[in-house]
Design a protein around this motif. Sequence first.
Motif, PDB file in Angstrom:
ATOM      1  N   PHE A   1       0.840  -1.208   0.000  1.00 12.40           N
ATOM      2  CA  PHE A   1       0.000   0.000   0.000  1.00 12.40           C
ATOM      3  C   PHE A   1       0.867   1.246   0.000  1.00 12.40           C
ATOM      4  O   PHE A   1       1.830   1.343   0.745  1.00 12.40           O
ATOM      5  CB  PHE A   1      -0.919  -0.020   1.240  1.00 12.40           C
ATOM      6  CG  PHE A   1      -1.715   1.236   1.393  1.00 12.40           C
ATOM      7  CD1 PHE A   1      -2.687   1.567   0.458  1.00 12.40           C
ATOM      8  CD2 PHE A   1      -1.483   2.102   2.444  1.00 12.40           C
ATOM      9  CE1 PHE A   1      -3.424   2.731   0.579  1.00 12.40           C
ATOM     10  CE2 PHE A   1      -2.205   3.272   2.578  1.00 12.40           C
ATOM     11  CZ  PHE A   1      -3.177   3.587   1.647  1.00 12.40           C
TER      12      PHE A   1
ATOM     13  N   GLU B   1       0.386   5.128   0.626  1.00 12.84           N
ATOM     14  CA  GLU B   1      -0.587   6.143   1.042  1.00 12.84           C
ATOM     15  C   GLU B   1      -0.400   7.471   0.305  1.00 12.84           C
ATOM     16  O   GLU B   1      -1.304   8.301   0.281  1.00 12.84           O
ATOM     17  CB  GLU B   1      -0.544   6.364   2.564  1.00 12.84           C
ATOM     18  CG  GLU B   1       0.709   7.006   3.079  1.00 12.84           C
ATOM     19  CD  GLU B   1       0.607   7.304   4.577  1.00 12.84           C
ATOM     20  OE1 GLU B   1       0.084   6.452   5.315  1.00 12.84           O
ATOM     21  OE2 GLU B   1       1.052   8.393   4.988  1.00 12.84           O
TER      22      GLU B   1
ATOM     23  N   CYS C   1      -3.002   7.194  -2.442  1.00 14.84           N
ATOM     24  CA  CYS C   1      -4.355   6.728  -2.105  1.00 14.84           C
ATOM     25  C   CYS C   1      -5.322   7.910  -2.091  1.00 14.84           C
ATOM     26  O   CYS C   1      -5.015   8.979  -1.550  1.00 14.84           O
ATOM     27  CB  CYS C   1      -4.332   6.049  -0.729  1.00 14.84           C
ATOM     28  SG  CYS C   1      -5.975   5.524  -0.169  1.00 14.84           S
TER      29      CYS C   1
ATOM     30  N   SER D   1      -8.499   7.473  -0.955  1.00 15.70           N
ATOM     31  CA  SER D   1      -9.501   7.083   0.043  1.00 15.70           C
ATOM     32  C   SER D   1     -10.887   6.865  -0.565  1.00 15.70           C
ATOM     33  O   SER D   1     -11.898   7.264   0.011  1.00 15.70           O
ATOM     34  CB  SER D   1      -9.587   8.157   1.148  1.00 15.70           C
ATOM     35  OG  SER D   1      -8.330   8.343   1.737  1.00 15.70           O
TER      36      SER D   1
ATOM     37  N   PHE E   1     -11.589   0.322   6.610  1.00 17.29           N
ATOM     38  CA  PHE E   1     -11.099   1.667   6.895  1.00 17.29           C
ATOM     39  C   PHE E   1     -11.210   1.985   8.397  1.00 17.29           C
ATOM     40  O   PHE E   1     -10.379   2.717   8.929  1.00 17.29           O
ATOM     41  CB  PHE E   1     -11.853   2.703   6.051  1.00 17.29           C
ATOM     42  CG  PHE E   1     -11.212   2.898   4.694  1.00 17.29           C
ATOM     43  CD1 PHE E   1     -11.288   1.910   3.721  1.00 17.29           C
ATOM     44  CD2 PHE E   1     -10.488   4.038   4.409  1.00 17.29           C
ATOM     45  CE1 PHE E   1     -10.672   2.062   2.482  1.00 17.29           C
ATOM     46  CE2 PHE E   1      -9.860   4.200   3.177  1.00 17.29           C
ATOM     47  CZ  PHE E   1      -9.959   3.215   2.207  1.00 17.29           C
TER      48      PHE E   1
ATOM     49  N   LYS F   1      -8.279   7.275   7.585  1.00 16.49           N
ATOM     50  CA  LYS F   1      -8.224   7.860   6.249  1.00 16.49           C
ATOM     51  C   LYS F   1      -7.790   6.821   5.206  1.00 16.49           C
ATOM     52  O   LYS F   1      -8.211   6.847   4.061  1.00 16.49           O
ATOM     53  CB  LYS F   1      -7.228   9.030   6.256  1.00 16.49           C
ATOM     54  CG  LYS F   1      -7.205   9.778   4.937  1.00 16.49           C
ATOM     55  CD  LYS F   1      -6.291  10.992   4.991  1.00 16.49           C
ATOM     56  CE  LYS F   1      -6.229  11.649   3.623  1.00 16.49           C
ATOM     57  NZ  LYS F   1      -5.097  12.529   3.477  1.00 16.49           N
ATOM     58  N   TYR F   2      -6.920   5.908   5.655  1.00 19.02           N
ATOM     59  CA  TYR F   2      -6.379   4.915   4.720  1.00 19.02           C
ATOM     60  C   TYR F   2      -6.820   3.514   5.108  1.00 19.02           C
ATOM     61  O   TYR F   2      -7.148   3.256   6.272  1.00 19.02           O
ATOM     62  CB  TYR F   2      -4.844   4.990   4.729  1.00 19.02           C
ATOM     63  CG  TYR F   2      -4.316   6.317   4.274  1.00 19.02           C
ATOM     64  CD1 TYR F   2      -4.650   6.824   3.018  1.00 19.02           C
ATOM     65  CD2 TYR F   2      -3.497   7.081   5.096  1.00 19.02           C
ATOM     66  CE1 TYR F   2      -4.182   8.056   2.598  1.00 19.02           C
ATOM     67  CE2 TYR F   2      -3.022   8.315   4.672  1.00 19.02           C
ATOM     68  CZ  TYR F   2      -3.369   8.794   3.431  1.00 19.02           C
ATOM     69  OH  TYR F   2      -2.919  10.003   3.014  1.00 19.02           O
TER      70      TYR F   2
ATOM     71  N   ALA G   1      -2.674   2.784  -5.613  1.00 21.25           N
ATOM     72  CA  ALA G   1      -2.123   2.765  -4.256  1.00 21.25           C
ATOM     73  C   ALA G   1      -1.909   1.340  -3.766  1.00 21.25           C
ATOM     74  O   ALA G   1      -1.036   1.076  -2.951  1.00 21.25           O
ATOM     75  CB  ALA G   1      -3.071   3.502  -3.303  1.00 21.25           C
TER      76      ALA G   1
END
Length: 263
Positions: A40, A42, A45, A47, A62, A66-67, A89
């Motif tokens: 991942f 971030e 990302c 979201s 989640f 946020k991630y 992401a």
Amino acid sequence: MAQGPKDIADSVAHAGLAASKVKTLLASGNVITEACVPSFNEDVCISCRLCEVICTPNAIKFDNEKYPQINLAACRGCGACAAACPSGALDLPCLTTEQLLEATKAAVLNNPVRPAIVGYLCRWCAYIAADRAGTSRIRYPPNIINIQVPCTGRLNTETILTAFAEGADGVAVMGCHVQDCHYRSGARYAKSRTDTIREALEGAGIDGRRLFFGSVSASEADQFAEQVNDFVNVVTKLGPLGREMMGKVTRTQSADAEEMTGG
Ligand code: FES
């Protein structure tokens, strides 16, 4: 009969094989398996939470963060989240998107036969059926170059369109029977994705029959060969994709990327 209809001799042989595999596992005491879980990033990302929706074993949540929080123990490594992630992401280290794209380019470039077809086969069923077709000397056309994927759900839109943009005349996405997907929903996602891409291709003036979605079980080597044979016949009748069409694929790819990213 768990894999599909077969006669008594085959059933006994497969049961013996399964029993000997279990015996080997039990005898070893400890079993170490390769962890094929998503990476991942971030930084990219957005979201969107698509990964949370698409993850069948609920390994991605989640939880008011946020991630995405990835439960690596629950992840089964199908790669559906990486395929659905619009920003890139999420990726699958054991078969990254970059590796898929490179394998796709090589499959087109190294295929001396025309029409050139790239086949993406899930490792649990279609790839085994293809292997079995080979060892059983069941003939099928050499036009298809096969790429193994963990599940057809791993295939993202970019990879399929890249195959066409690189010069493939046809693309075959072949996995387990939809209801038998080893990751439960991967084949269903792949079917729906190929339907959407087919529509986009037709919208760009490219015959949608160039993109085939097929299903076989591991034991169905005959059906695998038959489906490949039928698809090659269809693409042969359609003729080469042509340079002007490759330009359209590239434009479709850009439009698709813009739509997914909202750009
Ligand atoms: Fe075969 Fe999903 S594991 S299609």
